[in-house]
Design an enzyme around this catalytic site. Structure first.
Site, PDB file in Angstrom:
ATOM      1  N   SER A  89      83.962  69.504  83.842  1.00 13.88           N
ATOM      2  CA  SER A  89      83.115  70.290  84.736  1.00 13.88           C
ATOM      3  C   SER A  89      81.837  70.722  84.038  1.00 13.88           C
ATOM      4  O   SER A  89      81.823  70.940  82.840  1.00 13.88           O
ATOM      5  CB  SER A  89      83.839  71.564  85.154  1.00 13.88           C
ATOM      6  OG  SER A  89      84.916  71.284  85.981  1.00 13.88           O
ATOM      7  N   HIS A 139      81.818  77.858  87.782  1.00  7.28           N
ATOM      8  CA  HIS A 139      83.238  78.080  87.476  1.00  7.28           C
ATOM      9  C   HIS A 139      83.539  77.858  86.001  1.00  7.28           C
ATOM     10  O   HIS A 139      84.653  78.121  85.551  1.00  7.28           O
ATOM     11  CB  HIS A 139      84.147  77.250  88.387  1.00  7.28           C
ATOM     12  CG  HIS A 139      84.246  75.806  88.038  1.00  7.28           C
ATOM     13  ND1 HIS A 139      83.405  74.853  88.553  1.00  7.28           N
ATOM     14  CD2 HIS A 139      85.085  75.153  87.207  1.00  7.28           C
ATOM     15  CE1 HIS A 139      83.738  73.673  88.066  1.00  7.28           C
ATOM     16  NE2 HIS A 139      84.746  73.823  87.237  1.00  7.28           N
ATOM     17  N   ASP A 183      78.104  76.216  93.050  1.00 13.31           N
ATOM     18  CA  ASP A 183      78.793  76.183  91.752  1.00 13.31           C
ATOM     19  C   ASP A 183      77.778  75.827  90.658  1.00 13.31           C
ATOM     20  O   ASP A 183      77.727  74.695  90.186  1.00 13.31           O
ATOM     21  CB  ASP A 183      79.935  75.159  91.824  1.00 13.31           C
ATOM     22  CG  ASP A 183      80.852  75.215  90.623  1.00 13.31           C
ATOM     23  OD1 ASP A 183      80.716  76.167  89.824  1.00 13.31           O
ATOM     24  OD2 ASP A 183      81.701  74.314  90.490  1.00 13.31           O
TER      25      ASP A 183
END
Ligand SMILES: *[C@@H]1O[C@H](CO)[C@@H](O)[C@H](O)[C@H]1NC(C)=O
Ligand SMILES: *[C@@H]1O[C@H](CO)[C@@H](O)[C@H](O)[C@H]1NC(C)=O
Length: 281
Positions: free
Chosen positions: A229, A83, A131
């Protein structure tokens, strides 16, 4: 780089009501950016302590916004979250290496262009599974920068793992320019799942085969909040950092002792190897 470009928010656990309201108003905005929780209570890292940690830059190459982290796993490849490949600010352009500070980087920092982004074929933006992505750099990093090793077994013998990210230490306070580290405990699926029931992007709940749940230790007060992230969850053995997880997602800020979820690196070692260490035919 301007302060507003740092989207990493780590809050202190005891905020005033006024600050909490500010946080709520800020949240809808923050949640649209590719951020996930890190845990409050981090401490500063030293230059060179996590050489494999990189910041992913978006937007203008000469004035990038740093919205995600990543780990160097070979001289030319970064492992990050899928992402983080594309954000509202566009796709990842550049990686910044060899600095623990973003705004006033270490004098020997380097920005290297991303040549190619390889998202895991099973990743879907509407779900939180798989992810994981690889970034191929336009050139090798210098050899003094040591990549992290991939943890390649499903068992994790270490109880405590370290997550790192750039972040604020207080929503209302000055932005932290420093890379912070925090020790986290791995949570069992049974302990983790109640936090992630009825999440749209998790049709089968936390999938322990491909995800790891980690949070503050049971008797410690550590809040989760917006963090970075794509960055690593790892342990150190000898001089080497072993990459166990990739920071993937979590819940909104202000909830104490809520674990965050990490992509389980060991589940993807064959895929990573097929790209990073493929044999030349
Ligand atoms: C798994 O990792 C260990 C430690 O880095 C390494 O010694 C070993 O060769 C690896 N095994 C495989 C199958 O890649
Ligand atoms: C947390 O638990 C550990 C192990 O049981 C103990 O050594 C430590 O003192 C505890 N910390 C706090 C803050 O209670």
């Amino acid at each position: 780089m301007k302060i507003r470009h740092i989207f990493l928010f780590i809050f202190v656990s005891r905020v005033s009501v006024a600050q909490k309201n500010t946080m709520k108003n800020g949240l809808s905005f923050i949640l649209r950016s590719p951020k996930v929780p890190l845990v409050v209570g981090g401490v500063r890292t030293k230059q060179g302590e996590f050489q494999h940690m990189v910041a992913l830059g978006y937007g203008e190459r000469n004035d990038p916004m740093f919205l995600c982290g990543g780990s160097l796993i070979s001289p030319q490849f970064i492992l990050t979250a899928a992402h983080c490949a594309d954000t509202l600010e566009g796709s990842v352009q550049v990686v910044r290496i060899n600095t623990i500070t973003l705004e006033t980087p270490f004098r020997k920092y380097m920005d290297i262009d991303v040549q190619k982004t390889i998202i895991h074929p099973k990743y879907k933006p509407q779900s939180n599974y798989n992810d994981i992505a690889l970034l191929k750099l336009s050139k090798n990093v210098p050899s003094f920068i040591k990549p992290a090793s991939l943890h390649n077994t499903s068992t994790i013998s270490r109880k405590i793992l370290t997550a790192i990210g750039w972040g604020r230490t207080d929503f209302a306070g000055p932005s932290s320019n420093d890379l912070l580290k925090v020790n986290l405990e791995v949570y069992s699926k049974a302990r983790c799942n109640p936090f992630y029931k009825n999440v749209n992007k998790l049709s089968r709940g936390i999938d322990n085969k491909i995800q790891i749940c980690a949070g503050g230790q049971r008797n410690e007060t550590k809040d989760t909040c917006q963090g970075d992230s794509g960055g690593p969850l790892s342990y150190k053995k000898g001089q080497k950092h072993h990459l166990v997880g990739i920071t993937s997602f979590g819940k909104a800020c202000g909830l104490a002792r809520v674990p965050a979820v990490y992509t389980r690196v060991s589940a993807y070692v064959p895929w990573i190897k097929s790209i990073v260490w493929k044999k030349k035919s």
